[in-house]
Design a protein around this motif. Sequence first.
Motif, PDB file in Angstrom:
ATOM      1  N   ALA A  14       3.493  16.590  -4.059  1.00  0.00           N
ATOM      2  CA  ALA A  14       3.372  17.372  -2.835  1.00  0.00           C
ATOM      3  C   ALA A  14       1.909  17.599  -2.463  1.00  0.00           C
ATOM      4  CB  ALA A  14       4.086  18.706  -3.007  1.00  0.00           C
ATOM      5  N   THR A  15       1.027  17.676  -3.455  1.00  0.00           N
ATOM      6  CA  THR A  15      -0.408  17.852  -3.218  1.00  0.00           C
ATOM      7  C   THR A  15      -1.165  16.808  -4.039  1.00  0.00           C
ATOM      8  OG1 THR A  15      -0.557  19.463  -5.022  1.00  0.00           O
ATOM      9  CG2 THR A  15      -0.135  20.321  -2.799  1.00  0.00           C
ATOM     10  N   ASP A  16      -2.462  16.687  -3.769  1.00  0.00           N
ATOM     11  CA  ASP A  16      -3.319  15.734  -4.498  1.00  0.00           C
ATOM     12  C   ASP A  16      -2.694  14.338  -4.508  1.00  0.00           C
ATOM     13  OD1 ASP A  16      -5.106  17.802  -5.087  1.00  0.00           O
ATOM     14  OD2 ASP A  16      -3.963  18.349  -6.878  1.00  0.00           O
ATOM     15  N   LYS A  17      -2.294  13.887  -3.337  1.00  0.00           N
ATOM     16  CA  LYS A  17      -1.687  12.561  -3.239  1.00  0.00           C
ATOM     17  C   LYS A  17      -2.698  11.473  -3.584  1.00  0.00           C
ATOM     18  CE  LYS A  17       1.483  14.020   0.425  1.00  0.00           C
ATOM     19  NZ  LYS A  17       1.939  13.766   1.820  1.00  0.00           N
ATOM     20  N   GLU A  18      -2.231  10.467  -4.283  1.00  0.00           N
ATOM     21  CA  GLU A  18      -3.099   9.370  -4.695  1.00  0.00           C
ATOM     22  C   GLU A  18      -2.573   8.062  -4.118  1.00  0.00           C
ATOM     23  OE1 GLU A  18      -5.070   7.431  -8.723  1.00  0.00           O
ATOM     24  OE2 GLU A  18      -3.987   9.339  -8.809  1.00  0.00           O
ATOM     25  N   TYR A  49       0.859  -1.188   0.000  1.00  0.00           N
ATOM     26  CA  TYR A  49       0.000   0.000   0.000  1.00  0.00           C
ATOM     27  C   TYR A  49       0.894   1.236   0.000  1.00  0.00           C
ATOM     28  CZ  TYR A  49      -3.081   3.698   1.649  1.00  0.00           C
ATOM     29  OH  TYR A  49      -3.778   4.872   1.766  1.00  0.00           O
ATOM     30  N   ASN A  50       0.652   2.142  -0.931  1.00  0.00           N
ATOM     31  CA  ASN A  50       1.431   3.373  -1.047  1.00  0.00           C
ATOM     32  C   ASN A  50       0.472   4.549  -0.964  1.00  0.00           C
ATOM     33  OD1 ASN A  50       3.077   5.524  -1.833  1.00  0.00           O
ATOM     34  ND2 ASN A  50       4.247   4.276  -3.270  1.00  0.00           N
ATOM     35  N   ASP A  51       0.682   5.444   0.018  1.00  0.00           N
ATOM     36  CA  ASP A  51      -0.235   6.576   0.189  1.00  0.00           C
ATOM     37  C   ASP A  51       0.093   7.742  -0.728  1.00  0.00           C
ATOM     38  OD1 ASP A  51       2.047   7.522   1.329  1.00  0.00           O
ATOM     39  OD2 ASP A  51       1.146   8.122   3.244  1.00  0.00           O
ATOM     40  N   ASN A  52       1.173   7.619  -1.527  1.00  0.00           N
ATOM     41  CA  ASN A  52       1.537   8.689  -2.459  1.00  0.00           C
ATOM     42  C   ASN A  52       2.253   8.054  -3.653  1.00  0.00           C
ATOM     43  OD1 ASN A  52       2.018  11.129  -3.673  1.00  0.00           O
ATOM     44  ND2 ASN A  52       3.482  11.860  -2.147  1.00  0.00           N
ATOM     45  N   LEU A  53       1.494   7.357  -4.473  1.00  0.00           N
ATOM     46  CA  LEU A  53       2.065   6.544  -5.546  1.00  0.00           C
ATOM     47  C   LEU A  53       2.919   7.356  -6.519  1.00  0.00           C
ATOM     48  CD1 LEU A  53       2.116   3.683  -6.840  1.00  0.00           C
ATOM     49  CD2 LEU A  53       0.170   4.423  -8.240  1.00  0.00           C
TER      50      LEU A  53
END
Length: 330
Positions: free
Chosen positions: A53-57, A45-49
Amino acid sequence: MCRVKKCIKNIIISMACFFVLLVCFCRNGYSAVIFDSSFSVSEDYNDNLFFTATDKEADFTTTLSPFLSIGYTSKNIAFTIGYQGAAQFHSNNPNVDGYFQALSIDLDLPILNRQIRGVEVRVTEDVTYSPELPGFTFGGGDKESDSGRSGTIREREGVGVQLNRTDTFENRAGISLSYDWTDHFSTASSYKNVMTRYSGNEFEDRDAHHTTFDAAYRYPFSLRTEGTTRYDVGVTTGDGPDQVIQSLGLGLSFRMTPLTTATAGGGVSFVKDESPQYTLLTGLSKRFQNGNLSIQYSNEVSSGLGVVRSVTRDEEVTGQLTQVLSENTS
């Protein structure tokens, strides 16, 4: 692209020739050629694929990884060539699904152990070809896990970065030396050269040198419980900023059953001009006849060598199931 393919071709040819020479000239007394194959499945699981810096997916990544190896072992030498692939499938972003390939060699010299009791010398070579950038830390990809009896797999645990997608060629060559001073106290040192080349012109090729020293004292509290006190220092130099990390740690291992082991540990890392960084590692593993099942949580500090060239903190929860498909000794 041509220079990357040329590097891969030259390294593969050199490995093959070296292996043939070892088999031809090191046959004295007992010797064996061992073939291994295994297959593993992991979920990340990756919280910032996309490392924004913004709109992390966030996304879940399923990795299917086959492994094949051929090894030669004798009284004086042990040598393994391994191939590992990894097909990655993303739940929410199938457009960045990819397949990476890694080729590794591992050379062990037990003859030195007999000449100087307690000494172990190992030479390693890892070649990785991946459709994504290297990850954030030097440690990514260097974790070791036993699989079969023919050698050691160096695992890559989804630490690549989906950023301006480009093919990456990475070669890691190193040597390590360890010595057991007593039954409880041991030291180890290692050197590794890391060469990274990109197929496009968006990123600069880079080289780095990583040197480590480690001292550990292990104390068995009982037949099932062992404690470890450890100090290590790592120095990274090269194209990026120089980094020095010193760490102190305490660990505890408890064998719940003959095949099930629980581990836990904590420590503190020191970096120049930064406040102390606390670390934590805990896990549970179970071995069975043809494989193993494990889950691990880690929160550690490493020297930056990937997209970020500074000291970084890695927090990972990893579950893994490995099944050995076949093993043939001749």
